[in-house]
Motif scaffolding. Sequence first.
Motif, PDB file in Angstrom:
ATOM      1  N   ALA A   1      11.168   0.188  14.943  1.00 62.36           N
ATOM      2  CA  ALA A   1      11.292   1.596  14.538  1.00 62.36           C
ATOM      3  C   ALA A   1       9.824   2.667  15.377  1.00 62.36           C
ATOM      4  N   SER A   2      10.086   3.285  15.298  1.00 59.98           N
ATOM      5  CA  SER A   2       8.389   4.039  16.498  1.00 59.98           C
ATOM      6  C   SER A   2       7.438   4.940  15.600  1.00 59.98           C
ATOM      7  N   VAL A   3       6.153   4.790  15.840  1.00 60.96           N
ATOM      8  CA  VAL A   3       4.329   5.629  15.023  1.00 60.96           C
ATOM      9  C   VAL A   3       5.057   6.824  14.700  1.00 60.96           C
ATOM     10  N   ASP A   4       6.429   7.772  15.926  1.00 65.47           N
ATOM     11  CA  ASP A   4       6.152   8.782  15.209  1.00 65.47           C
ATOM     12  C   ASP A   4       7.227   8.943  13.562  1.00 65.47           C
TER      13      ASP A   4
ATOM     14  N   TYR B   1       0.895  -0.947   0.367  1.00 70.83           N
ATOM     15  CA  TYR B   1      -0.024  -0.049   0.319  1.00 70.83           C
ATOM     16  C   TYR B   1       0.592   1.416   0.043  1.00 70.83           C
ATOM     17  N   PRO B   2       0.400   1.836  -1.231  1.00 70.78           N
ATOM     18  CA  PRO B   2       1.998   2.899  -1.487  1.00 70.78           C
ATOM     19  C   PRO B   2       1.143   4.321  -0.147  1.00 70.78           C
ATOM     20  N   ILE B   3       1.472   4.852   0.427  1.00 72.84           N
ATOM     21  CA  ILE B   3       1.673   5.587   1.684  1.00 72.84           C
ATOM     22  C   ILE B   3       1.441   7.227   1.391  1.00 72.84           C
ATOM     23  N   PRO B   4       0.687   8.025   1.276  1.00 74.20           N
ATOM     24  CA  PRO B   4       0.472   9.564   0.715  1.00 74.20           C
ATOM     25  C   PRO B   4       1.381  10.144   1.329  1.00 74.20           C
ATOM     26  N   THR B   5       2.504  10.946   0.968  1.00 74.24           N
ATOM     27  CA  THR B   5       4.009  11.866   2.184  1.00 74.24           C
ATOM     28  C   THR B   5       3.886  13.202   1.529  1.00 74.24           C
ATOM     29  N   ALA B   6       3.685  14.499   2.867  1.00 72.34           N
ATOM     30  CA  ALA B   6       3.616  15.342   2.553  1.00 72.34           C
ATOM     31  C   ALA B   6       5.421  16.022   1.948  1.00 72.34           C
TER      32      ALA B   6
ATOM     33  N   GLU C   1       8.906  14.773   3.120  1.00 75.90           N
ATOM     34  CA  GLU C   1       8.430  13.247   3.444  1.00 75.90           C
ATOM     35  C   GLU C   1       8.991  11.895   2.543  1.00 75.90           C
ATOM     36  N   LEU C   2       9.959  11.019   3.007  1.00 81.66           N
ATOM     37  CA  LEU C   2      10.489  10.365   1.716  1.00 81.66           C
ATOM     38  C   LEU C   2       9.445   9.440   0.922  1.00 81.66           C
ATOM     39  N   ARG C   3       9.327   8.549   0.053  1.00 86.38           N
ATOM     40  CA  ARG C   3       7.953   8.370  -0.541  1.00 86.38           C
ATOM     41  C   ARG C   3       8.127   7.259  -0.016  1.00 86.38           C
ATOM     42  N   SER C   4       6.832   6.724   0.921  1.00 82.30           N
ATOM     43  CA  SER C   4       6.597   5.258   1.282  1.00 82.30           C
ATOM     44  C   SER C   4       6.114   4.431   0.746  1.00 82.30           C
ATOM     45  N   ALA C   5       5.741   3.332   1.282  1.00 82.34           N
ATOM     46  CA  ALA C   5       4.759   2.355   1.196  1.00 82.34           C
ATOM     47  C   ALA C   5       4.838   1.581   2.128  1.00 82.34           C
ATOM     48  N   GLU C   6       3.681   0.460   2.957  1.00 84.38           N
ATOM     49  CA  GLU C   6       3.439  -0.010   3.444  1.00 84.38           C
ATOM     50  C   GLU C   6       3.397  -1.246   3.369  1.00 84.38           C
ATOM     51  N   ILE C   7       4.123  -2.712   3.888  1.00 88.78           N
ATOM     52  CA  ILE C   7       3.938  -3.688   3.662  1.00 88.78           C
ATOM     53  C   ILE C   7       2.706  -4.720   4.720  1.00 88.78           C
ATOM     54  N   ALA C   8       1.728  -5.277   3.951  1.00 91.55           N
ATOM     55  CA  ALA C   8       0.422  -6.041   4.856  1.00 91.55           C
ATOM     56  C   ALA C   8       0.207  -7.302   4.454  1.00 91.55           C
TER      57      ALA C   8
ATOM     58  N   ARG D   1      -0.013   8.561   7.345  1.00 89.63           N
ATOM     59  CA  ARG D   1      -0.304   7.138   8.683  1.00 89.63           C
ATOM     60  C   ARG D   1      -0.196   6.620   9.780  1.00 89.63           C
ATOM     61  N   GLN D   2       0.775   7.839   9.858  1.00 93.29           N
ATOM     62  CA  GLN D   2       0.348   8.067  12.316  1.00 93.29           C
ATOM     63  C   GLN D   2      -0.929   8.590  12.375  1.00 93.29           C
ATOM     64  N   ALA D   3      -1.752   9.228  11.533  1.00 92.78           N
ATOM     65  CA  ALA D   3      -2.875   9.430  11.767  1.00 92.78           C
ATOM     66  C   ALA D   3      -4.056   8.212  12.390  1.00 92.78           C
ATOM     67  N   LEU D   4      -4.112   7.069  10.817  1.00 93.32           N
ATOM     68  CA  LEU D   4      -4.552   6.297  11.138  1.00 93.32           C
ATOM     69  C   LEU D   4      -4.327   5.487  11.606  1.00 93.32           C
TER      70      LEU D   4
END
Length: 448
Positions: A422-425, A355-360, A363-370, A431-434
Amino acid sequence: MTSMDVSQSTTLQYVHWFRHSAPYINAHRGKTFVIMFDGEAVLHANFQHIIHDIALLHSLGIRLILVYGARPQINQNLKASGLTTPFHHHRRVTTRESLSAVMNASGSIRLQIEALLSMGLANSPMYGARIDVVSGNLVTAKPYGIRDGVDFQLSGEVRSIDTDAIQRHLLSQNIILLGPTGYSTTGEVFNLLAEEVATKTAISLKADKLIFLGRSAGLIDEHGQLIREVLPHQLEEHLLQYQDANPDIFLHLHGAKTASLQGVHRVHLISYATDGAMLEELFTRDGSGTMITDAHYEEVRTANIQDVGGLINLLRPLEEEGILVYRSRERLENEIEQFAVIERDGTILACAALYPIPTAEGELRSAEIACVAVHPSYRKSNRGSQILHYLEEKAKALGIEQLFILTTRTAHWFIEQGFASASVDDLPNARQALYNYQRNSLVCIKTL
């Protein structure tokens, strides 16, 4: 044709073969092979050539574990002592009186192999080869116990393989030599199936190949032709065919099936009686025996809508345990292109989603593996690593710079795959908001 023409033709054939073997030499260098041969192979006239070929493989940088059997030698020792031991389901019932026959046979073969690997005579294939052979208490055994009312006494089964010690010796460029015996934590010696020792060793070491040298060249079809390649799920019919007719091939096939289902991608059945059979199998396209491989029917691919039912069957038990977050059929259908799967005969064996994560800005372009899940029967294989690697390559192609995973129970496995705690921060703001603080998932990160 003159003798010079014949000589030139032979030389050209050799050059042609050598050039075409180069890709296999490069592919095998640094890989780990477990090679099993029984006591009949040791007695065969071709065994000295097999030793020469083993020395050649070692010189090419292949890490070797040799496992030998000793049935005919044990039988000979028992006959000389006036003893007999019954077999049940192809396993010897080892009495305390017969144990010395087992130990003498095993020790004698070990010394013979070590002596052959120490040869360095001029004008021989072993000239200049310096090979250190290591054996010892590398196999821990336990009693096979009472089965079907039969007390197997000092016959045992493999409890564990000392993989750390074996790996250290392999890194020191030693050849490992294992026999059909193992030792218990109480100091007892147990008679083991050499086929089981080889299979468990290959699985424990995550070996690249498991090779069985047997009497025949491999599996033969109904027309008498060699079957060059077999899928693991096709072995069952051959197991039934050989169960009573040929116990040796049956044990090899049983080991091949077990190893294939637990992460050994290539298992080979080769003849010990054919000179050069192992080299032909390993360094030519067609080979000389039968190879058991899942490479052609278990590929990682992007999921499609037809896979939704299989995904549900795989994911629901994990969702009910709270390991994974619940996903409805509708959500799976909408997100199906995010999933990768490994499928066999209509059954989904493993899956994961990217899942690609919207980044501001900044921020580095990120994605989540789930949703990483593996069928319970295949969790000791490397299918989880396989599908994770597939999604990492997909992420790189999309320009993703870092991956995140959130997990409640499998953080250690992801760390073994190159992720770091890593941490939530550390999560991107979107992604932190979710983040679900009630699940309190651990966060791991991997920079691509």
